[in-house]
Design a protein around this motif. Structure first.
Motif, short mmCIF file in Angstrom:
data_model
loop_
_atom_site.label_atom_id
_atom_site.label_comp_id
_atom_site.label_asym_id
_atom_site.label_seq_id
_atom_site.Cartn_x
_atom_site.Cartn_y
_atom_site.Cartn_z
N SER A 190 0.87 -1.18 0.00
CA SER A 190 0.00 0.00 0.00
C SER A 190 0.91 1.23 0.00
N TYR A 191 0.36 2.39 -0.41
CA TYR A 191 1.20 3.53 -0.72
C TYR A 191 0.67 4.82 -0.12
N ASP A 192 1.61 5.67 0.35
CA ASP A 192 1.36 7.08 0.65
C ASP A 192 2.35 7.88 -0.19
N PHE A 193 1.91 9.06 -0.67
CA PHE A 193 2.70 9.77 -1.67
C PHE A 193 3.02 11.20 -1.26
N ALA A 194 4.20 11.68 -1.72
CA ALA A 194 4.55 13.10 -1.76
C ALA A 194 5.02 13.35 -3.19
N LEU A 195 4.20 14.09 -3.97
CA LEU A 195 4.40 14.14 -5.42
C LEU A 195 4.78 15.52 -5.91
N SER A 196 5.59 15.53 -6.97
CA SER A 196 5.91 16.73 -7.70
C SER A 196 5.91 16.36 -9.18
N TRP A 197 4.89 16.83 -9.92
CA TRP A 197 4.74 16.41 -11.31
C TRP A 197 4.67 17.65 -12.19
N THR A 198 5.63 17.82 -13.12
CA THR A 198 5.70 19.05 -13.89
C THR A 198 5.74 18.90 -15.41
N PRO A 199 6.06 17.74 -16.01
CA PRO A 199 6.25 17.71 -17.46
C PRO A 199 5.01 18.10 -18.25
N GLY A 200 5.22 18.85 -19.35
CA GLY A 200 4.16 19.13 -20.30
C GLY A 200 4.10 18.02 -21.33
N THR A 201 3.30 18.22 -22.36
CA THR A 201 3.14 17.21 -23.40
C THR A 201 4.45 17.01 -24.16
N PRO A 202 4.96 15.77 -24.24
CA PRO A 202 6.21 15.54 -24.97
C PRO A 202 5.97 15.49 -26.47
N GLU A 203 7.01 15.82 -27.23
CA GLU A 203 6.97 15.58 -28.67
C GLU A 203 7.18 14.09 -28.92
N ILE A 204 6.44 13.57 -29.88
CA ILE A 204 6.61 12.16 -30.26
C ILE A 204 7.69 12.08 -31.33
N PRO A 205 8.85 11.49 -31.02
CA PRO A 205 9.94 11.46 -32.02
C PRO A 205 9.58 10.60 -33.22
N PRO A 206 10.18 10.88 -34.38
CA PRO A 206 9.84 10.14 -35.60
C PRO A 206 10.08 8.64 -35.50
N ASP A 207 11.05 8.22 -34.66
CA ASP A 207 11.35 6.80 -34.57
C ASP A 207 10.54 6.08 -33.49
#
Length: 300
Positions: free
Chosen positions: A93-110
């Protein structure tokens, strides 16, 4: 080699000793675990995530590099933490301390496929869904964490929207039990498949898994294993499944019909690889998925 893009959280699991005050720091986070599993299976994989410029961030980065994962790190105020308590049956079972910041990534051609889900899909649904909509193929695991979510009704709407953007969906019977109280998880999987995915797999712990496609139902038992704990087992299942589907060409958009109509034969190898990956992980502490050599030996 086709690249797998994994988008989601990386964090540190602080795993407590039963009844004690000591904690072991293990790199974790469901998407990061999937990326590590894929890297160990010899796949070209990039993890887009957020980490702090701190000791835990360096621990995670080194762990990713050691498993062949290319980290694409967006700096966060701190590295997220999950405090993990494991019961007598090895179930966490889990307790969390979160920091989430990324925006939408670019999808690389490969990039051949995007893998995502878990906390990122719940807490950053906009960027995650934008990435899902732009990817050639999508593998999704909702990996429900009730402590951080709203009520099941509102989460069902989000999860069903994300299921509809996916080609392959994996969910545990526990996930489905929380989202749809009292419903048969396999019946829910049939309804999810009708939303758009070619393949929906329900994992059932020691009872193995059930896969649903347009051709019907494929059921597989779990290999026997002496469980140490189940931390990361679902993520190892996902990495084994995605790796084998990619090897078989079944994540190629041009072969979507083959996956959509897949029955016993095309799914036999991917499901066996997924179940063996999970079993190996259950046999040792923490989220420690197998290497390509270990998985090959287990499948002989």
């Amino acid at each position: 080699m086709a690249r797998i893009l994994v988008f989601g959280e990386a964090l540190v699991d602080l795993v407590g000793e039963p009844g004690g005050r000591r904690y072991r720091a293990d790199p974790g986070g469901s998407p990061a675990n999937v990326a590590v599993g894929l890297g160990r299976l010899g796949k070209a994989v990039t993890l887009v995530t957020g980490l702090g410029d701190d000791a835990f961030g360096r621990l995670v980065t080194a762990h990713l590099a050691a498993s062949g994962v290319t980290p694409d790190v967006r700096r966060a105020p701190f590295t997220s933490l999950a405090v993990v308590s494991v019961d007598g049956a090895g179930v966490p079972s889990y307790d969390f301390a979160l920091s989430w910041t990324p925006g939408t990534p670019e999808i690389p051609p490969d990039a051949a496929v995007l893998c995502t889900g878990s906390l990122a899909a719940a807490l950053a649904e906009g960027p995650v869904e934008a990435a899902m909509a732009g990817a050639p193929a999508v593998c999704y695991d909702p990996n429900i964490r009730p402590a951080l979510l709203g009520d099941p009704a509102s989460e069902r709407r989000r999860v069903e929207r994300q299921v509809a953007l996916s080609d392959v969906v994996k969910a545990s019977d526990e996930d489905l039990g929380w989202l749809y109280p009292g419903a048969d998880p396999v019946e829910v999987a049939h309804r999810w498949r009708a939303l758009g995915p070619a393949l929906v797999v329900v994992t059932r712990g020691p009872r193995g898994c059930v896969a649903i496609t347009a051709s019907g139902r494929v059921e597989r038992p779990a290999p026997p294993v002496e469980v140490v704990d189940t931390v990361g087992a679902g993520d190892a299942f996902m990495s084994g499944l995605v790796s084998a589907l990619l090897d078989g060409g079944l994540l190629d958009p041009a072969r979507r019909a083959d996956l959509d109509n897949g029955g016993e034969s095309p799914l036999s190898g991917p499901l066996a690889a997924a179940l063996a990956s999970a079993a190996i992980t259950c046999a040792r502490p923490g989220a420690d998925p197998p290497t390509e050599e270990e998985l090959r030996a287990a499948l002989r």
